[in-house]
Structure formats: structure tokens, C-alpha cells
Design a protein around this motif. Structure first.
Motif, mmCIF file in Angstrom:
data_model
loop_
_atom_site.group_PDB
_atom_site.id
_atom_site.type_symbol
_atom_site.label_atom_id
_atom_site.label_comp_id
_atom_site.label_asym_id
_atom_site.label_seq_id
_atom_site.Cartn_x
_atom_site.Cartn_y
_atom_site.Cartn_z
ATOM 1 N N ALA A 1 0.833 -1.207 0.000
ATOM 2 C CA ALA A 1 0.000 0.000 0.000
ATOM 3 C C ALA A 1 0.869 1.258 0.000
ATOM 4 O O ALA A 1 0.581 2.221 -0.721
ATOM 5 C CB ALA A 1 -0.920 -0.001 1.211
ATOM 6 N N LEU A 2 1.934 1.242 0.767
ATOM 7 C CA LEU A 2 2.832 2.398 0.815
ATOM 8 C C LEU A 2 3.468 2.661 -0.544
ATOM 9 O O LEU A 2 3.466 3.796 -1.032
ATOM 10 C CB LEU A 2 3.921 2.166 1.862
ATOM 11 N N PHE A 3 3.995 1.623 -1.175
ATOM 12 C CA PHE A 3 4.660 1.829 -2.448
ATOM 13 C C PHE A 3 3.680 2.049 -3.595
ATOM 14 O O PHE A 3 4.039 2.640 -4.608
ATOM 15 C CB PHE A 3 5.621 0.683 -2.748
ATOM 16 N N TYR A 4 2.452 1.609 -3.458
ATOM 17 C CA TYR A 4 1.424 1.917 -4.446
ATOM 18 C C TYR A 4 1.107 3.413 -4.406
ATOM 19 O O TYR A 4 0.963 4.045 -5.448
ATOM 20 C CB TYR A 4 0.165 1.093 -4.198
ATOM 21 N N VAL A 5 1.008 3.944 -3.205
ATOM 22 C CA VAL A 5 0.734 5.373 -3.053
ATOM 23 C C VAL A 5 1.912 6.191 -3.586
ATOM 24 O O VAL A 5 1.730 7.223 -4.223
ATOM 25 C CB VAL A 5 0.448 5.708 -1.575
ATOM 26 N N LEU A 6 3.135 5.721 -3.347
ATOM 27 C CA LEU A 6 4.324 6.429 -3.817
ATOM 28 C C LEU A 6 4.619 6.176 -5.301
ATOM 29 O O LEU A 6 5.555 6.759 -5.838
ATOM 30 C CB LEU A 6 5.543 6.018 -2.990
ATOM 31 N N GLU A 7 3.828 5.315 -5.931
ATOM 32 C CA GLU A 7 3.970 4.959 -7.345
ATOM 33 C C GLU A 7 5.361 4.410 -7.658
ATOM 34 O O GLU A 7 6.034 4.845 -8.596
ATOM 35 C CB GLU A 7 3.641 6.147 -8.235
ATOM 36 N N LYS A 8 5.794 3.453 -6.859
ATOM 37 C CA LYS A 8 7.082 2.793 -7.044
ATOM 38 C C LYS A 8 6.864 1.290 -7.222
ATOM 39 O O LYS A 8 7.046 0.505 -6.297
ATOM 40 C CB LYS A 8 7.990 3.023 -5.826
#
Length: 90
Positions: free
Chosen positions: A55-62
Motif C-alpha cells: 500500500a505504501l509503495f502503491y501510493v508512492l507509485e514505485k
């Protein structure tokens, strides 16, 4: 992506995933009313860590970081299952 960059990403992904798994395993141990098997603790903590980090990296688009987290989660899960590195019961 160079080999050094890949290895640095994998080591950091393994450290972060291990830390989140350790925290969630302690929370599971504290909040459970009955004794839970080590395999369920490991699976639950692995799912918790992967969901939070994905979820964190989805939000950061990574998306490349999400793949590293998934690979490191598989490595940690396999290691803890295969070699029997389950946490010690209190």
C-alpha cells in the motif's frame, strides 16, 4: 539496474520486511486469546508486512519497490518455514 543497486534494494527490503513482521508477530502474540501455531503467526505477520508495504509503495507509485518487497517476503517466509526459525514461545 546494476547488481550493486539491486543488492542494496534487496537488503533494505529484507530488513524493512523483517522489522514489520517482527512487530506484527509481537502484536499477534499479545492480542491472541489462545495459543497460535508458529506457522499461522509467520503467515499472518508476512501478510501484514506485505499489505502495509504494498500500500505504501502503491501510493508512492514505485512498482519496482513493490516487487522487491514481494521477493523479500518470499525469501523470509521460505527461510522461516524451511529452516524452522520460528519465534520462541514465552
Amino acid at each position: 539496474m546494476g547488481l550493486t543497486y539491486f543488492l542494496v534494494l534487496m537488503v533494505s527490503a529484507i530488513i524493512v520486511t523483517s522489522l514489520l513482521m517482527w512487530i506484527s508477530e509481537k502484536v499477534i502474540s499479545i492480542t491472541s486469546l489462545q495459543k497460535i501455531s508458529p506457522i499461522l503467526k509467520t503467515a499472518g505477520s508476512l501478510v501484514f508486512a506485505i499489505v502495509i508495504l504494498s500500500a505504501l509503495f502503491y501510493v508512492l507509485e514505485k512498482p519496482s519497490a513493490m516487487y522487491m518487497i514481494l521477493i523479500s517476503g518470499a525469501i523470509i517466509g521460505y527461510n522461516r518455514y524451511w529452516f524452522g526459525h520460528f519465534s520462541v514461545e514465552d
